[in-house]
Design a protein around this motif. Structure first.
Motif, short mmCIF file in Angstrom:
data_model
loop_
_atom_site.label_atom_id
_atom_site.label_comp_id
_atom_site.label_asym_id
_atom_site.label_seq_id
_atom_site.Cartn_x
_atom_site.Cartn_y
_atom_site.Cartn_z
N GLN A 17 0.85 -1.20 0.00
CA GLN A 17 0.00 0.00 0.00
C GLN A 17 0.88 1.25 0.00
OE1 GLN A 17 -1.85 1.33 3.66
NE2 GLN A 17 -3.83 1.21 2.63
N LEU A 18 0.61 2.18 -0.91
CA LEU A 18 1.43 3.39 -0.99
C LEU A 18 1.45 4.17 0.31
CD1 LEU A 18 0.98 4.98 -4.52
CD2 LEU A 18 2.80 3.51 -3.66
N ALA A 19 0.32 4.32 0.97
CA ALA A 19 0.27 5.11 2.20
C ALA A 19 1.25 4.56 3.23
CB ALA A 19 -1.15 5.14 2.76
N SER A 20 1.35 3.25 3.36
CA SER A 20 2.23 2.65 4.36
C SER A 20 3.71 2.85 4.03
CB SER A 20 1.92 1.16 4.54
OG SER A 20 2.27 0.44 3.38
N LEU A 21 4.03 3.02 2.75
CA LEU A 21 5.43 3.19 2.36
C LEU A 21 5.97 4.56 2.75
CD1 LEU A 21 5.34 1.51 -1.16
CD2 LEU A 21 5.88 0.48 1.06
N PHE A 22 5.11 5.55 2.89
CA PHE A 22 5.55 6.89 3.24
C PHE A 22 5.74 7.11 4.74
CE2 PHE A 22 4.29 7.92 -1.05
CZ PHE A 22 5.20 8.90 -1.40
N THR A 23 5.23 6.22 5.57
CA THR A 23 5.22 6.48 7.02
C THR A 23 6.53 6.15 7.72
OG1 THR A 23 4.27 4.31 7.45
CG2 THR A 23 2.73 6.15 7.19
N GLY A 24 7.46 5.48 7.06
CA GLY A 24 8.72 5.11 7.69
C GLY A 24 8.59 3.80 8.43
N GLY A 25 9.68 3.34 8.97
CA GLY A 25 9.67 2.06 9.66
C GLY A 25 9.83 0.92 8.67
N SER A 26 9.64 -0.28 9.15
CA SER A 26 9.88 -1.47 8.34
C SER A 26 8.59 -1.99 7.72
CB SER A 26 10.49 -2.55 9.23
OG SER A 26 10.65 -3.74 8.53
N VAL A 27 8.65 -2.32 6.45
CA VAL A 27 7.55 -2.97 5.75
C VAL A 27 8.13 -4.26 5.17
CG1 VAL A 27 5.88 -2.82 3.87
CG2 VAL A 27 6.46 -0.76 5.19
N THR A 28 7.59 -5.40 5.56
CA THR A 28 8.10 -6.68 5.11
C THR A 28 8.06 -6.79 3.59
OG1 THR A 28 7.36 -7.73 7.14
CG2 THR A 28 7.79 -9.19 5.27
N GLY A 29 9.20 -7.19 3.00
CA GLY A 29 9.25 -7.43 1.57
C GLY A 29 9.65 -6.25 0.71
N ILE A 30 9.91 -5.11 1.35
CA ILE A 30 10.25 -3.92 0.56
C ILE A 30 11.18 -3.02 1.36
CG2 ILE A 30 8.26 -2.55 1.33
CD1 ILE A 30 8.03 -1.62 -1.67
N THR A 31 12.12 -2.40 0.68
CA THR A 31 13.03 -1.43 1.30
C THR A 31 12.67 -0.06 0.77
OG1 THR A 31 14.78 -3.09 1.34
CG2 THR A 31 15.45 -0.80 1.61
#
Length: 118
Positions: A17-31
């Protein structure tokens, strides 16, 4: 304008989800770079640009809703290396980042996202 660059490291962990990518922190499967993100990012914007990295080779970036696949079978748009998808609104309409998802068919595919507000 706010921008991030993303590298998908595990396509099976998506869609992302694009919104989650902007918030910082770790997202599983993506840097995501910058890693700190932009925690103050609003849930919608008036300008959105997604570019598949020109060096992706055969890897494709898929854009769509939460049901997109990582094999090209279900997506709204397919971006090949260097393609840019722009969505811009006028007046009272916004682009809602929570409803836009991305994925890829090849691990290590990169894409960049730019957003802007009114």
């Amino acid at each position: 304008m706010i921008s991030i660059t993303c590298t998908i490291t595990d396509k099976t962990a998506g869609p992302f989800q694009l919104a989650s990518l902007f918030t910082g922190g770790s997202v599983t499967g993506i840097t995501v770079a910058p890693a700190a993100g932009y925690p103050q990012t609003k849930p919608s914007c008036t300008y959105l640009s997604i570019q598949a990295d020109p060096l992706n080779g055969a890897g494709k970036i898929f854009r769509g809703d939460s049901k997109i696949a990582n094999d090209g079978s279900r997506q709204g748009k397919t971006l090949v290396a260097g393609d840019v998808d722009i969505q811009q609104t006028a007046g009272f309409n916004d682009v809602f980042l929570q409803s836009i998802f991305v994925n890829t068919d090849t691990n290590t595919s990169k894409f960049s996202v730019e957003i802007s507000y009114k």
